[in-house]
Every structure is written in C-alpha cells, then in structure tokens.
Design a protein around this motif. Structure first.
Motif, mmCIF file in Angstrom:
data_model
loop_
_atom_site.group_PDB
_atom_site.id
_atom_site.type_symbol
_atom_site.label_atom_id
_atom_site.label_comp_id
_atom_site.label_asym_id
_atom_site.label_seq_id
_atom_site.Cartn_x
_atom_site.Cartn_y
_atom_site.Cartn_z
ATOM 1 N N LYS B 2 -43.440 -4.244 -4.707
ATOM 2 C CA LYS B 2 -42.102 -3.396 -5.214
ATOM 3 C C LYS B 2 -41.348 -4.363 -6.470
ATOM 4 O O LYS B 2 -41.148 -5.377 -6.278
ATOM 5 N N ASN B 3 -41.133 -3.432 -7.507
ATOM 6 C CA ASN B 3 -40.167 -4.156 -8.687
ATOM 7 C C ASN B 3 -39.050 -3.880 -8.213
ATOM 8 O O ASN B 3 -38.425 -3.208 -7.939
ATOM 9 N N ILE B 4 -38.290 -5.175 -8.515
ATOM 10 C CA ILE B 4 -36.876 -5.407 -8.243
ATOM 11 C C ILE B 4 -36.303 -5.267 -9.687
ATOM 12 O O ILE B 4 -36.526 -6.148 -10.407
ATOM 13 N N SER B 5 -35.272 -4.591 -9.871
ATOM 14 C CA SER B 5 -34.596 -4.492 -11.016
ATOM 15 C C SER B 5 -33.773 -5.740 -11.522
ATOM 16 O O SER B 5 -33.121 -6.025 -10.294
ATOM 17 N N PRO B 6 -33.788 -6.294 -12.551
ATOM 18 C CA PRO B 6 -33.102 -7.615 -12.730
ATOM 19 C C PRO B 6 -31.767 -7.389 -12.614
ATOM 20 O O PRO B 6 -31.201 -8.321 -12.485
ATOM 21 N N LEU B 7 -31.220 -5.971 -12.704
ATOM 22 C CA LEU B 7 -29.599 -5.912 -12.603
ATOM 23 C C LEU B 7 -29.319 -5.381 -11.145
ATOM 24 O O LEU B 7 -28.292 -4.930 -11.058
#
Lengths: 89, 194
Positions: B2-7
């Motif tokens: 899962k990609n986690i947003s940097p923000l």
C-alpha cells in the motif's frame, strides 16, 4: 546577497548556489609520477587573491550544473560566468 | 504494497487561517497530488541523438525553463539534458521505452521519492514569494523552475495563469516540512485544504 547568472538558468539568488572553490586549480595528469609536494599543493594550497578571481560555483538548487564565475573578492562584483567547457576571457 | 502519502499525517482537509468573510473563489486551495508516475530522464553527454525528434506521450521535450503538457502527462526541464516526467498513464515509460535506448538515456523511476503540493488561487504568487527567491511575477503558464522554498529544494511547475495554479514538488523526506512552510505562508490569506 549575490545575484549570480547561471549559464543555463539565468540570474538567480545566491541562496540557490554553493561555492566550489578556486576555478584555476588543475589536477595533475593521470598516470604521471608527481612529487608529494606537488600533490600537496594541488590538494591543499590555494591562493587568496584580492581582486579578480576565477571560481567554481554549483547551481545546487537549480539545474545542478557546475560553472565558472569571475568575481572580485573585494567588491563581490561578478564580471563573467561561463560553462565549464568555456574559457573566461 | 500500500502506498502511504508523504503528507499522510499533516495534510488535513478544511479551512484554515484568515478565511472568514472571504468568498470561496478568493480562497487559496491546497491539495496533495497523488498517484502520478514520476520519471527522471537523462540524456548522456556522449549521446548524439537529437532529442527534438523524440516524443513522449505525443509531447516534445521542453526547452530550458519550460514545460510541455497534455491532459495526462507533464514534462519539465530540470537541467541540460535532464527532464522530469509526471504522468497519470501508468505504463507510459514501459510503452515508449524503445525510444530511449540504454546507451543514450537513463530513466529512473522516482515516483516514491517525491511529494507534490498543488496551490490554486489568485494569491499563489504571494505565497511563493514568501519563501522562494525567484522573480515569481515574471513566470507564467508553461514555465518551470527549480529553486528553494525556505531552504527546501523544490521544482515549481506553473500550470495555469487563470486561475493561478502551480505544482510544487520536493523530496518526499522533506514533504512535511515543505507542507508546513507553505501552509504557514498561506495562513495570512486563509486557505482551504482539499
């Protein structure tokens, strides 16, 4: 604050650049035997001229290119900037 | 994976700062741009290929300090023989890789190492001026520039003049600091995070 003309991006604030030292230093030829004194001179000894000086600058926050700058070390006036493969006249 | 947003931990939706008594249209809008593929394309110094004949997603490679774009892809000039490609077409580079042979080009996928913040509104230039030393008023739609914002390295992509819209991309690891810097500069004007 200096206002430096990058040969690739145009005039930019000094904040975007990093100073890279004396631009006249030449690395000794490859595969040549040189004395410790000469090597020491190349690595560590630098002139600190008063007046016109050719320097290297790096546009680290811009196009990330190195280039040459001719600057007066007293007044900070910049006379010329060129790409690395060009000579300062 | 899962990609986690940097923000993920800092970008909260809502209205902030001095937004009272201001119409929705005059309010600055801040959003995070996710899901784009980002590639850095570098042409080697000894390459003799004429880049002007190569097209990527139908786009020419831009001249210095410019960008080219269509509805899916934006190509930004980063430096001599160096471009940044943002695209929502997931297989774009895979599909067009044959145009960029390995002896002439290096293509690096940096999708996971960038954070992109989009700013929209009439006061965008004022926000940029607070932290960036560029002559912002001289830049317009189709321009792009790498610079700094409060000492953080960024690339600004001027997407539109009317309404003013820019995308600011920086390193993912500086994402939260960049977001704080920008939202802090926006508080005076009031902004809506979307």
């Amino acid at each position: 604050m200096l206002y430096i003309k990058c040969p690739f991006c145009g005039y930019r604030s000094q904040k975007e650049f990093a100073y890279g030292g004396d631009g006249t230093v030449k690395r000794p030829e490859l595969n040549q035997n040189i004395s410790d004194e000469k090597w020491n001179e190349f690595l560590y000894l630098r002139k600190s001229p008063r007046g016109k000086h050719i320097e290297l600058w790096h546009h680290v926050a811009g196009c990330r290119q190195w280039f040459k700058v001719q600057r007066n070390t007293v007044t900070h006036e910049i006379f010329q900037t060129t790409k690395m493969n060009e000579e300062i006249k | 994976m899962k990609n986690i947003s940097p923000l993920n931990f800092v970008h909260k939706v809502g209205k902030f700062g001095d937004y009272n008594k201001k119409s929705e249209n005059n309010l600055l809008k801040i959003s995070e741009v996710n899901g784009l593929l980002i590639h850095q394309i570098t042409q080697y110094k000894n390459s003799n290929i004429d880049i002007s004949i190569i097209k990527l997603d139908g786009l020419n490679f831009p001249s210095p300090l410019k960008s080219t774009s269509n509805s899916n892809t934006r190509i930004l000039w980063l430096g001599p023989n160096n471009w940044l490609v943002f695209s929502s077409v997931l297989n774009l580079i895979k599909k067009e890789k044959n145009k960029f042979n390995e002896t002439n080009f290096a293509i690096t996928d940096i999708s996971h190492s960038r954070t992109i913040i989009e700013l929209e509104g009439s006061l965008v230039n004022e926000v940029l001026k607070k932290g960036c030393p560029l002559d912002i008023n001289s830049l317009k739609d189709g321009d792009c520039a790498s610079s700094i914002y409060n000492e953080i390295n960024i690339t600004i992509d001027f997407i539109s003049d009317n309404p003013n819209k820019v995308r600011i991309s920086g390193l993912r690891s500086y994402g939260e600091s960049l977001h704080y810097s920008i939202t802090d500069a926006c508080l005076e004007f009031g902004y809506e995070a979307i």
